[in-house]
Design a protein around this motif. Structure first.
Motif, PDB file in Angstrom:
ATOM      1  N   UNK A 274      17.034  -0.272  34.618  1.00  0.00           N
ATOM      2  CA  UNK A 274      17.424   0.573  35.747  1.00  0.00           C
ATOM      3  C   UNK A 274      17.489   2.015  35.293  1.00  0.00           C
ATOM      4  N   UNK A 275      16.861   2.868  36.063  1.00  0.00           N
ATOM      5  CA  UNK A 275      16.879   4.294  35.749  1.00  0.00           C
ATOM      6  C   UNK A 275      17.076   5.077  37.029  1.00  0.00           C
ATOM      7  N   UNK A 276      17.880   6.094  36.935  1.00  0.00           N
ATOM      8  CA  UNK A 276      18.076   6.991  38.072  1.00  0.00           C
ATOM      9  C   UNK A 276      17.689   8.400  37.648  1.00  0.00           C
ATOM     10  N   UNK A 277      16.770   8.958  38.390  1.00  0.00           N
ATOM     11  CA  UNK A 277      16.365  10.332  38.135  1.00  0.00           C
ATOM     12  C   UNK A 277      17.091  11.210  39.142  1.00  0.00           C
TER      13      UNK A 277
ATOM     14  N   UNK B 265      10.891  -2.102  36.139  1.00  0.00           N
ATOM     15  CA  UNK B 265      11.649  -0.850  36.211  1.00  0.00           C
ATOM     16  C   UNK B 265      12.192  -0.674  37.618  1.00  0.00           C
ATOM     17  N   UNK B 266      13.506  -0.558  37.687  1.00  0.00           N
ATOM     18  CA  UNK B 266      14.155  -0.304  38.963  1.00  0.00           C
ATOM     19  C   UNK B 266      14.500   1.178  38.977  1.00  0.00           C
ATOM     20  N   UNK B 267      13.716   1.929  39.711  1.00  0.00           N
ATOM     21  CA  UNK B 267      13.800   3.386  39.643  1.00  0.00           C
ATOM     22  C   UNK B 267      14.373   3.970  40.933  1.00  0.00           C
ATOM     23  N   UNK B 268      15.391   4.772  40.760  1.00  0.00           N
ATOM     24  CA  UNK B 268      16.047   5.430  41.901  1.00  0.00           C
ATOM     25  C   UNK B 268      15.886   6.932  41.767  1.00  0.00           C
ATOM     26  N   UNK B 269      15.618   7.582  42.867  1.00  0.00           N
ATOM     27  CA  UNK B 269      15.561   9.042  42.862  1.00  0.00           C
ATOM     28  C   UNK B 269      16.717   9.607  43.676  1.00  0.00           C
TER      29      UNK B 269
ATOM     30  N   UNK C 229       1.317   8.678  40.014  1.00  0.00           N
ATOM     31  CA  UNK C 229      -0.050   8.500  40.511  1.00  0.00           C
ATOM     32  C   UNK C 229      -0.754   7.309  39.881  1.00  0.00           C
ATOM     33  N   UNK C 230      -0.543   7.122  38.563  1.00  0.00           N
ATOM     34  CA  UNK C 230      -1.230   6.037  37.854  1.00  0.00           C
ATOM     35  C   UNK C 230      -0.796   4.660  38.358  1.00  0.00           C
ATOM     36  N   UNK C 231       0.380   4.599  38.948  1.00  0.00           N
ATOM     37  CA  UNK C 231       0.877   3.326  39.457  1.00  0.00           C
ATOM     38  C   UNK C 231       0.835   3.284  40.983  1.00  0.00           C
ATOM     39  N   UNK C 232       0.327   4.375  41.570  1.00  0.00           N
ATOM     40  CA  UNK C 232       0.194   4.416  43.022  1.00  0.00           C
ATOM     41  C   UNK C 232       1.510   4.369  43.762  1.00  0.00           C
ATOM     42  N   UNK C 233       2.522   5.056  43.204  1.00  0.00           N
ATOM     43  CA  UNK C 233       3.857   4.974  43.785  1.00  0.00           C
ATOM     44  C   UNK C 233       4.392   6.331  44.212  1.00  0.00           C
ATOM     45  N   UNK C 234       5.108   6.326  45.301  1.00  0.00           N
ATOM     46  CA  UNK C 234       5.801   7.527  45.771  1.00  0.00           C
ATOM     47  C   UNK C 234       7.234   7.150  46.112  1.00  0.00           C
ATOM     48  N   UNK C 235       8.165   7.964  45.679  1.00  0.00           N
ATOM     49  CA  UNK C 235       9.572   7.708  45.978  1.00  0.00           C
ATOM     50  C   UNK C 235      10.182   8.940  46.631  1.00  0.00           C
ATOM     51  N   UNK C 236      10.900   8.727  47.708  1.00  0.00           N
ATOM     52  CA  UNK C 236      11.646   9.819  48.326  1.00  0.00           C
ATOM     53  C   UNK C 236      13.063   9.798  47.779  1.00  0.00           C
TER      54      UNK C 236
END
Ligand SMILES: [Cu+2]
Length: 138
Positions: A55-58, A78-82, A94-101
């Protein structure tokens, strides 16, 4: 009377067979099931290297991410929080084709090794280009 007896015998025999097969399947179930089999069986066939959930929070501010390097192993999730405590920012990998708001959490299955850059995907001002980081999968 005779017919009734043979019918009874048949029923008894069938019941015995059912009991035996039920017993047999119970045994094999007990032997093969692990104590914590809550995860879908597909994830159990992953190589032993990874398999952890990280788990990671940016947290984003103007104009940086407080986390610029996330390390993981192949097979990890990876559980990613923004979060965005200042300004309006997003994260693209981009390499994983992901966008997070901001405020969003995504789960990313890391099934290949490499360094995957992430960057801010909202034109947020003069420091926008500085908002980058890496997810390093080994
Ligand atoms: Cu930006």
């Amino acid at each position: 009377m005779k017919i009734k007896t043979s019918l009874l015998l048949t029923i008894v025999a069938l019941a015995a067979m059912l009991a035996l097969s039920a017993c047999g399947s119970n045994n094999s179930k007990n032997n093969s099931s692990s104590p914590s089999a809550s995860a879908p069986s597909a994830s159990e066939s992953q190589p032993a290297a990874g398999g952890q959930t990280i788990e990671a929070t940016i947290d984003a501010t103007n104009w940086k991410f407080d986390v610029t390097e996330i390390k993981a192993k192949v097979g990890d999730t990876l559980k990613l929080t923004l979060n965005s405590s200042e300004g309006n920012h997003g994260v693209s990998i981009d390499d994983l084709g992901l966008k997070i708001k901001k405020g969003e959490t995504v789960e990313i299955k890391l099934d290949k090794a490499g360094t995957f850059e992430f960057n801010c995907n909202i034109m947020c001002g003069q420091g926008h280009d500085n908002m980058t980081g890496n997810i390093i999968v080994e």
